[in-house]
Design a protein around this motif. Structure first.
Motif, PDB file in Angstrom:
ATOM      1  N   ARG A   1       0.848  -1.197   0.000  1.00 50.41           N
ATOM      2  CA  ARG A   1       0.000   0.000   0.000  1.00 50.41           C
ATOM      3  C   ARG A   1       0.878   1.239   0.000  1.00 50.41           C
ATOM      4  N   MET A   2       0.666   2.105  -1.014  1.00 47.66           N
ATOM      5  CA  MET A   2       1.448   3.331  -1.130  1.00 47.66           C
ATOM      6  C   MET A   2       0.573   4.545  -1.435  1.00 47.66           C
ATOM      7  N   GLU A   3      -0.718   4.428  -1.232  1.00 49.72           N
ATOM      8  CA  GLU A   3      -1.584   5.579  -1.474  1.00 49.72           C
ATOM      9  C   GLU A   3      -1.273   6.680  -0.465  1.00 49.72           C
TER      10      GLU A   3
ATOM     11  N   ARG B   1       3.804  -9.792  -8.211  1.00 54.50           N
ATOM     12  CA  ARG B   1       2.629 -10.454  -8.788  1.00 54.50           C
ATOM     13  C   ARG B   1       1.433  -9.512  -8.872  1.00 54.50           C
ATOM     14  N   THR B   2       1.401  -8.508  -8.006  1.00 56.01           N
ATOM     15  CA  THR B   2       0.348  -7.494  -8.046  1.00 56.01           C
ATOM     16  C   THR B   2       0.971  -6.113  -7.886  1.00 56.01           C
ATOM     17  N   LEU B   3       0.383  -5.112  -8.536  1.00 56.36           N
ATOM     18  CA  LEU B   3       0.898  -3.755  -8.453  1.00 56.36           C
ATOM     19  C   LEU B   3       0.571  -3.143  -7.090  1.00 56.36           C
ATOM     20  N   PRO B   4       1.433  -2.248  -6.624  1.00 56.32           N
ATOM     21  CA  PRO B   4       1.144  -1.552  -5.362  1.00 56.32           C
ATOM     22  C   PRO B   4      -0.107  -0.680  -5.482  1.00 56.32           C
ATOM     23  N   VAL B   5      -0.785  -0.490  -4.370  1.00 59.11           N
ATOM     24  CA  VAL B   5      -1.938   0.404  -4.320  1.00 59.11           C
ATOM     25  C   VAL B   5      -1.416   1.834  -4.206  1.00 59.11           C
TER      26      VAL B   5
END
Length: 293
Positions: free
Chosen positions: A266-268, A285-289
């Motif tokens: 999480r980087m929001e 595998r998944t992009l950061p938020v």
């Protein structure tokens, strides 16, 4: 006639029964993970005797000062000693290796029974953690100091806690992180004042069991370096992160490298446009938020 006698009996004896205050029982607060009165004053309120009293005729009677020793601030504002475990287990709740000291306004870590495995000291007024607080307590597996006023942690305060797996320092006033014990699986330092210079370059490198790392709502300017392969959840939301490199999460010299365990980043709330750093996420595998446009 019997009715009058009964009424007289109630009139005489009921006040005597009600003169004793009711016994108050504190409800036991159990730990639920994730998320102003000093200790001396608690005793002072119960035992302090006023310095003067009045006789029925209105004259003042001075009491011997020896009678008010238990209400003396110099006695009860001092931190508890480690000569006995009795004061802690009277003030807190000690139960099968767990010590619950939540919301009792203590200002220092209390002396703990040597067999303590779980310490819950949330929502107090603790400002400092010293090496001596845990020097003799090597059995600890979980510590929760959430919601205190901790500004300083002495170097080596957790160095002997080789069994410690979960540590929460959330909602405090930390500017830097202490040296963390090697077997941590969960570390929570959300909502502090930590900047990037307050985290050493290898702070997390040797934590090969660390799976959950929470550093949201701080003042970090960059993502911490050398994150361990064991990491599954990383929270960095609402910091001041402005840069990411290709080696932050991945390995720029190894295009086949994949972080197989990382499930969430999480980087929001950071002032960074993640779309400008696509190569930094190529191994995930998944992009950061966060913000991409």
């Amino acid at each position: 006639m019997k009715t009058l006698q009964t009424a007289f009996f109630l009139f005489v004896f009921v006040p005597l029964v009600n003169s004793a205050p009711p016994i108050q029982q504190e409800s036991l607060q159990f730990y639920e993970y994730d998320t102003d009165v000093p200790m001396g004053s608690l005793f002072q309120q119960d035992y302090e005797i006023p310095p003067k009293d009045k006789r029925k005729d209105g004259t003042n009677v001075s009491l011997d000062t020896s009678l008010i020793l238990q209400g003396d601030d110099s006695e009860h504002n001092a931190p508890p000693t480690k000569d006995t475990n009795l004061p802690t287990c009277l003030l807190c709740v000690c139960l099968s290796g767990s010590v619950y000291c939540e919301e009792i306004d203590i200002e220092a870590v209390p002396p703990l029974p040597k067999e303590t495995a779980y310490l819950y000291a949330r929502f107090n007024k603790i400002k400092r953690i010293a090496v001596s607080d845990f020097a003799d307590i090597t059995t600890l597996r979980r510590i929760d100091f959430s919601g205190n006023r901790i500004e300083e942690i002495e170097d080596g305060a957790f160095s002997k806690l080789l069994l410690l797996e979960e540590l929460s320092l959330a909602e405090n006033r930390l500017l830097k992180l202490p040296v963390l014990p090697p077997k941590l699986t969960t570390f929570n330092a959300n909502q502090n004042r930590i900047k990037s210079r307050g985290i050493k370059a290898n702070a997390f490198k040797r934590l090969t069991n660390l799976a959950y790392l929470y550093l949201g709502h701080n003042a970090l300017e960059s993502v911490p370096l050398n994150l361990p392969e064991s990491l599954r959840i990383l929270h960095l939301q609402y910091n001041n992160i402005t840069t990411i490199t290709d080696d932050t999460f991945c390995k720029s010299n190894n295009t086949r490298y994949i972080r197989t365990r990382m499930d969430e980043i999480r980087m929001e709330g950071n002032p960074i446009l993640l779309a400008k750093h696509v190569n930094a996420f190529s191994c995930l595998r998944t992009l950061p938020v966060g913000t991409y446009y």
